[in-house]
Design an enzyme around this catalytic site. Structure first.
Site, PDB file in Angstrom:
ATOM      1  N   HIS A   8      23.927  36.199  37.024  1.00  0.00           N
ATOM      2  CA  HIS A   8      23.375  37.413  36.427  1.00  0.00           C
ATOM      3  C   HIS A   8      24.174  37.849  35.210  1.00  0.00           C
ATOM      4  O   HIS A   8      25.288  37.405  34.993  1.00  0.00           O
ATOM      5  CB  HIS A   8      23.283  38.561  37.446  1.00  0.00           C
ATOM      6  N   HIS A  81      29.179  42.280  31.667  1.00  0.00           N
ATOM      7  CA  HIS A  81      29.799  41.021  32.099  1.00  0.00           C
ATOM      8  C   HIS A  81      28.753  39.938  32.323  1.00  0.00           C
ATOM      9  O   HIS A  81      27.566  40.213  32.416  1.00  0.00           O
ATOM     10  CB  HIS A  81      30.626  41.231  33.376  1.00  0.00           C
ATOM     11  N   GLU A 130      32.589  37.474  35.735  1.00  0.00           N
ATOM     12  CA  GLU A 130      32.627  37.560  37.194  1.00  0.00           C
ATOM     13  C   GLU A 130      32.408  36.155  37.740  1.00  0.00           C
ATOM     14  O   GLU A 130      31.515  35.435  37.293  1.00  0.00           O
ATOM     15  CB  GLU A 130      31.519  38.489  37.690  1.00  0.00           C
TER      16      GLU A 130
END
Length: 139
Positions: A8, A81, A130
């Site tokens: 994502h 992110h 991440e």
């Protein structure tokens, strides 16, 4: 160690409720999940499905949220992110540490219910990244 699939893109927003119409009406997203609180990370989260990844809308739960600090610098919100999957979070953590990357905290459970950690943007070409253990049973 190799990065896997882009899971994502995290997008900070001052209000998920106000952001949803943009993703639904302008971008044509039909798979918009229900917003939920993630108190351990100080955020409210809502996933928007796209054909090849997800957008993670993130809103601060309070002034101590890391997203609140981001929004002070970027009041309208924006990309926060990128999140990549890995098969084994412990192996990925060890690899990034061996490379000298600065990790932001220890692995913890993220919004998908799997372990995650963040790598400092200075060690990732300027992008907060991440790293997430791939969900069991697929995406």
């Amino acid at each position: 160690m190799h990065l896997g699939r882009l899971n994502h893109v995290g997008v900070a927003t001052p209000s998920i409720t106000d952001a949803i119409p943009y993703w639904r009406d302008v971008m044509g997203a039909t798979g918009i999940g229900e917003p939920f609180d993630l108190p351990a990370q100080g955020v409210k989260v809502c996933f928007v499905d796209t054909p090849n990844t997800q957008i993670e809308l993130i809103e601060p739960l309070g002034p101590e949220s890391p997203i609140a600090a981001f929004l002070q610098k970027n009041p309208a919100g924006g990309q926060h992110h990128l999140c990549y999957e890995v098969p084994d979070i412990a192996e990925a953590k060890a690899w990034f540490e061996e490379q000298g990357a600065r990790l932001l905290g220890e692995p913890r459970i993220g919004a998908h219910g799997t372990p995650i950690f963040f790598v400092h943007p200075r060690d990732m070409g300027g992008v907060l990244t991440e790293i997430m253990e791939s969900p069991r049973g697929g995406h």
